[in-house]
Design a protein around this motif. Structure first.
Motif, mmCIF file in Angstrom:
data_model
loop_
_atom_site.group_PDB
_atom_site.id
_atom_site.type_symbol
_atom_site.label_atom_id
_atom_site.label_comp_id
_atom_site.label_asym_id
_atom_site.label_seq_id
_atom_site.Cartn_x
_atom_site.Cartn_y
_atom_site.Cartn_z
ATOM 1 N N LEU A 166 -3.512 -35.456 -10.179
ATOM 2 C CA LEU A 166 -3.859 -36.365 -9.077
ATOM 3 C C LEU A 166 -4.199 -35.590 -7.811
ATOM 4 C CD1 LEU A 166 -4.099 -39.391 -8.400
ATOM 5 C CD2 LEU A 166 -1.756 -39.265 -7.541
ATOM 6 N N ASP A 167 -3.511 -34.490 -7.583
ATOM 7 C CA ASP A 167 -3.748 -33.666 -6.395
ATOM 8 C C ASP A 167 -5.179 -33.127 -6.364
ATOM 9 O OD1 ASP A 167 -3.037 -32.403 -3.980
ATOM 10 O OD2 ASP A 167 -2.286 -30.622 -5.011
ATOM 11 N N GLY A 168 -5.783 -32.977 -7.527
ATOM 12 C CA GLY A 168 -7.156 -32.475 -7.593
ATOM 13 C C GLY A 168 -8.213 -33.563 -7.508
ATOM 14 N N CYS A 169 -7.788 -34.811 -7.405
ATOM 15 C CA CYS A 169 -8.738 -35.937 -7.362
ATOM 16 C C CYS A 169 -9.211 -36.216 -5.944
ATOM 17 C CB CYS A 169 -8.080 -37.195 -7.927
ATOM 18 S SG CYS A 169 -7.716 -37.103 -9.685
ATOM 19 N N PRO A 215 -9.951 -38.432 -2.738
ATOM 20 C CA PRO A 215 -9.232 -39.581 -2.172
ATOM 21 C C PRO A 215 -9.862 -40.936 -2.505
ATOM 22 C CG PRO A 215 -9.314 -37.833 -0.558
ATOM 23 C CD PRO A 215 -10.185 -37.398 -1.720
ATOM 24 N N ALA A 216 -11.175 -41.019 -2.527
ATOM 25 C CA ALA A 216 -11.833 -42.291 -2.854
ATOM 26 C C ALA A 216 -11.501 -42.728 -4.281
ATOM 27 C CB ALA A 216 -13.345 -42.169 -2.676
ATOM 28 N N GLU A 217 -11.434 -41.766 -5.178
ATOM 29 C CA GLU A 217 -11.092 -42.056 -6.567
ATOM 30 C C GLU A 217 -9.637 -42.539 -6.682
ATOM 31 O OE1 GLU A 217 -11.633 -39.802 -10.874
ATOM 32 O OE2 GLU A 217 -11.554 -38.599 -9.049
ATOM 33 N N ILE A 218 -8.749 -41.912 -5.921
ATOM 34 C CA ILE A 218 -7.338 -42.311 -5.923
ATOM 35 C C ILE A 218 -7.189 -43.734 -5.396
ATOM 36 C CG2 ILE A 218 -5.049 -41.842 -4.957
ATOM 37 C CD1 ILE A 218 -5.878 -38.838 -4.898
ATOM 38 N N ASP A 238 3.479 -35.277 -0.785
ATOM 39 C CA ASP A 238 3.157 -35.305 0.646
ATOM 40 C C ASP A 238 1.706 -34.911 0.905
ATOM 41 O OD1 ASP A 238 5.760 -36.069 1.216
ATOM 42 O OD2 ASP A 238 6.408 -34.047 1.807
ATOM 43 N N ARG A 239 1.234 -33.903 0.180
ATOM 44 C CA ARG A 239 -0.157 -33.444 0.369
ATOM 45 C C ARG A 239 -1.144 -34.544 -0.028
ATOM 46 N NH1 ARG A 239 0.332 -28.604 -1.871
ATOM 47 N NH2 ARG A 239 -0.158 -29.288 -3.983
ATOM 48 N N ARG A 290 -3.689 -36.452 2.536
ATOM 49 C CA ARG A 290 -5.137 -36.450 2.282
ATOM 50 C C ARG A 290 -5.698 -37.862 2.263
ATOM 51 N NH1 ARG A 290 -5.564 -33.866 -2.946
ATOM 52 N NH2 ARG A 290 -7.256 -35.334 -3.106
ATOM 53 N N LEU A 291 -4.935 -38.794 1.704
ATOM 54 C CA LEU A 291 -5.399 -40.186 1.676
ATOM 55 C C LEU A 291 -5.533 -40.749 3.085
ATOM 56 C CD1 LEU A 291 -3.393 -41.677 -1.328
ATOM 57 C CD2 LEU A 291 -5.857 -41.237 -1.204
ATOM 58 N N ILE A 292 -4.542 -40.496 3.915
ATOM 59 C CA ILE A 292 -4.574 -40.995 5.293
ATOM 60 C C ILE A 292 -5.693 -40.320 6.084
ATOM 61 C CG2 ILE A 292 -3.291 -41.078 7.465
ATOM 62 C CD1 ILE A 292 -0.744 -41.485 5.693
ATOM 63 N N GLU A 293 -5.798 -38.990 5.965
ATOM 64 C CA GLU A 293 -6.826 -38.242 6.696
ATOM 65 C C GLU A 293 -8.240 -38.639 6.274
ATOM 66 O OE1 GLU A 293 -5.893 -34.144 5.998
ATOM 67 O OE2 GLU A 293 -4.006 -34.282 7.115
ATOM 68 N N SER A 294 -8.406 -39.046 5.032
ATOM 69 C CA SER A 294 -9.735 -39.393 4.526
ATOM 70 C C SER A 294 -10.254 -40.710 5.103
ATOM 71 C CB SER A 294 -9.717 -39.504 2.998
ATOM 72 O OG SER A 294 -9.031 -40.683 2.596
ATOM 73 N N GLY A 295 -9.325 -41.528 5.600
ATOM 74 C CA GLY A 295 -9.730 -42.840 6.086
ATOM 75 C C GLY A 295 -9.918 -43.849 4.965
ATOM 76 N N GLU A 296 -9.743 -43.411 3.736
ATOM 77 C CA GLU A 296 -9.892 -44.292 2.576
ATOM 78 C C GLU A 296 -8.724 -45.263 2.461
ATOM 79 O OE1 GLU A 296 -12.403 -44.450 0.338
ATOM 80 O OE2 GLU A 296 -13.549 -42.805 1.168
ATOM 81 N N CYS A 297 -7.607 -44.853 3.039
ATOM 82 C CA CYS A 297 -6.375 -45.632 2.906
ATOM 83 C C CYS A 297 -5.822 -45.859 4.309
ATOM 84 C CB CYS A 297 -5.394 -44.844 2.044
ATOM 85 S SG CYS A 297 -3.877 -45.706 1.700
#
Length: 135
Positions: free
Chosen positions: A47-50, A52-55, A86-87, A91-98
């Motif tokens: 999951l860490d390699g996915c 953010p949009a995919e997650i 945590d990472r 990444r999800l928050i920073e991406s703006g996707e979530c």
């Protein structure tokens, strides 16, 4: 410094089946008797390699919701798994996707989805890295 920790999964019957399918696939592929924690660690590494949009897309999928449920399961693995969680969340928050934070158990469920969708070579690589960390 604490080297191991217990992690809580919140699963439905379907979620338990999904976790066990991941565990069996990894054990068969490696020909090792592995811990449930190793399976969770490998899933989260995938999951860490996915992207953010995919997650986020998987977080919103019906399957993610179907994997969650009233059954709590606890698995032990290295305390370093918390860093991966945590990472991913950051990444999800920073991406703006979530928009906000995501419940950790939901990330675990998405990791199980991504695990079964992964190719063997990806799983083998994640397993080798996890084995180095957990040994």
């Amino acid at each position: 410094m604490r080297t191991s920790r217990t992690y809580k999964l919140q699963l439905s019957e379907k979620g338990v089946d999904q976790f066990l399918a991941c565990h069996c696939r990894l054990a068969r592929m490696t020909r090792e008797f592995i811990s449930y924690g190793t399976t969770l660690h490998v899933a989260m590494s995938i999951l860490d390699g996915c992207d953010p949009a995919e997650i986020v897309a998987e977080l919103e999928s019906p399957l993610c919701g179907a994997l969650g449920g009233p059954s709590f399961r606890f698995v032990g693995t290295t305390s370093r798994l918390a860093n991966i969680v945590d990472r991913i969340a950051s990444r999800l928050i920073e991406s703006g996707e979530c928009g906000g934070g995501v419940a950790t158990w939901r990330l675990y469920n998405v990791a199980l989805i991504m695990f079964l969708a992964s190719e063997d070579r990806e799983l083998q690589s994640a397993y080798r890295k996890a084995a180095l960390i957990t040994s």
